[in-house]
Design an enzyme around this catalytic site. Structure first.
Site, mmCIF file in Angstrom:
data_model
loop_
_atom_site.group_PDB
_atom_site.id
_atom_site.type_symbol
_atom_site.label_atom_id
_atom_site.label_comp_id
_atom_site.label_asym_id
_atom_site.label_seq_id
_atom_site.Cartn_x
_atom_site.Cartn_y
_atom_site.Cartn_z
ATOM 1 N N CYS A 8 0.872 -1.182 0.000
ATOM 2 C CA CYS A 8 0.000 0.000 0.000
ATOM 3 C C CYS A 8 0.908 1.230 0.000
ATOM 4 O O CYS A 8 2.049 1.151 -0.439
ATOM 5 C CB CYS A 8 -0.980 -0.029 1.167
ATOM 6 S SG CYS A 8 -0.261 0.156 2.811
ATOM 7 N N ARG A 14 -3.588 -0.652 5.309
ATOM 8 C CA ARG A 14 -4.133 -1.724 4.474
ATOM 9 C C ARG A 14 -3.204 -2.913 4.303
ATOM 10 O O ARG A 14 -3.613 -4.058 4.505
ATOM 11 C CB ARG A 14 -4.531 -1.172 3.093
ATOM 12 C CG ARG A 14 -5.728 -0.263 3.133
ATOM 13 C CD ARG A 14 -5.942 0.418 1.810
ATOM 14 N NE ARG A 14 -4.893 1.413 1.605
ATOM 15 C CZ ARG A 14 -4.820 2.199 0.546
ATOM 16 N NH1 ARG A 14 -5.705 2.101 -0.419
ATOM 17 N NH2 ARG A 14 -3.856 3.095 0.432
ATOM 18 N N ASP A 106 -10.478 -11.413 -9.325
ATOM 19 C CA ASP A 106 -11.663 -11.419 -10.190
ATOM 20 C C ASP A 106 -11.375 -12.082 -11.530
ATOM 21 O O ASP A 106 -10.644 -11.535 -12.350
ATOM 22 C CB ASP A 106 -12.138 -9.986 -10.406
ATOM 23 C CG ASP A 106 -13.464 -9.907 -11.131
ATOM 24 O OD1 ASP A 106 -13.965 -10.936 -11.620
ATOM 25 O OD2 ASP A 106 -14.001 -8.783 -11.216
#
Length: 187
Positions: A8, A14, A106
């Site tokens: 990050c 994060r 994805d």
């Protein structure tokens, strides 16, 4: 065994949260770093509170991205597309293993990019007959652009505990998918 590096900006929110969650969920070697991180800073208070509330033990000291960390990593997962793009520009030898986390997870992401390039090519060729056909292609482009641009993990920096909780939930969801994906690939 797979070595995963989460990246990050400052390596205090994060990426350390992702590292802690992944270490809690798996046996893989995991580290985190920041593109603009200093050396040795603790994780943010919000990150520590959320991880503690979830029963995830974690000690952290920030570190910047280095050549040796990128060499160590089999997979580099960034929190945003900007992080991904900066790393790919600065470390061209590692580009084949650098992805935004959501993009890597994805399976439709790659297909959306291919379709988007084809739609732009179709629009540029101007072989589209009629305004209705052009409008259809433009609608398709707009839809696909939203899909390929939505790859950032929200940054809780400076937010309240609810903001950190939301980032935790987002990361937890994507890291559960990452574990499944990597387990399927390693079979």
């Amino acid at each position: 065994m797979t070595n995963i590096l989460f990246v990050c900006t400052g390596n205090t929110c994060r990426s350390p949260m992702a590292q802690a969650i992944m270490q809690h969920r798996s046996e893989w070697n995991v580290q985190s770093a920041g593109i603009f991180a200093g050396e040795g800073a603790d994780a943010s208070q919000g990150t520590k509170e959320v991880l503690h509330a979830k029963g995830i033990p974690f000690l952290h000291q920030s570190q910047p991205v280095t050549d040796s960390l990128l060499e160590w990593a089999d997979l580099v997962l960034t929190m945003t597309q900007n992080h991904r793009d900066l790393l790919k520009q600065q470390y061209q030898a590692a580009t084949n293993k650098i992805y935004a986390l959501k993009e890597y997870i994805d399976p439709d992401y790659e297909q959306a990019w291919t379709e988007l390039k084809e739609a732009y090519a179709q629009l540029e060729d101007q072989k589209l007959v009629g305004k209705e056909m052009q409008a259809d292609v433009i609608r398709k482009i707009n839809k696909l652009e939203k899909k390929v641009q939505n790859v950032d993990i929200s940054d809780p920096f400076g937010g309240n505990i609810m903001t950190y909780q939301k980032t935790y939930e987002e990361l937890d969801n994507y890291l559960a998918q990452l574990v499944k994906k990597m387990e399927n690939e390693n079979r």
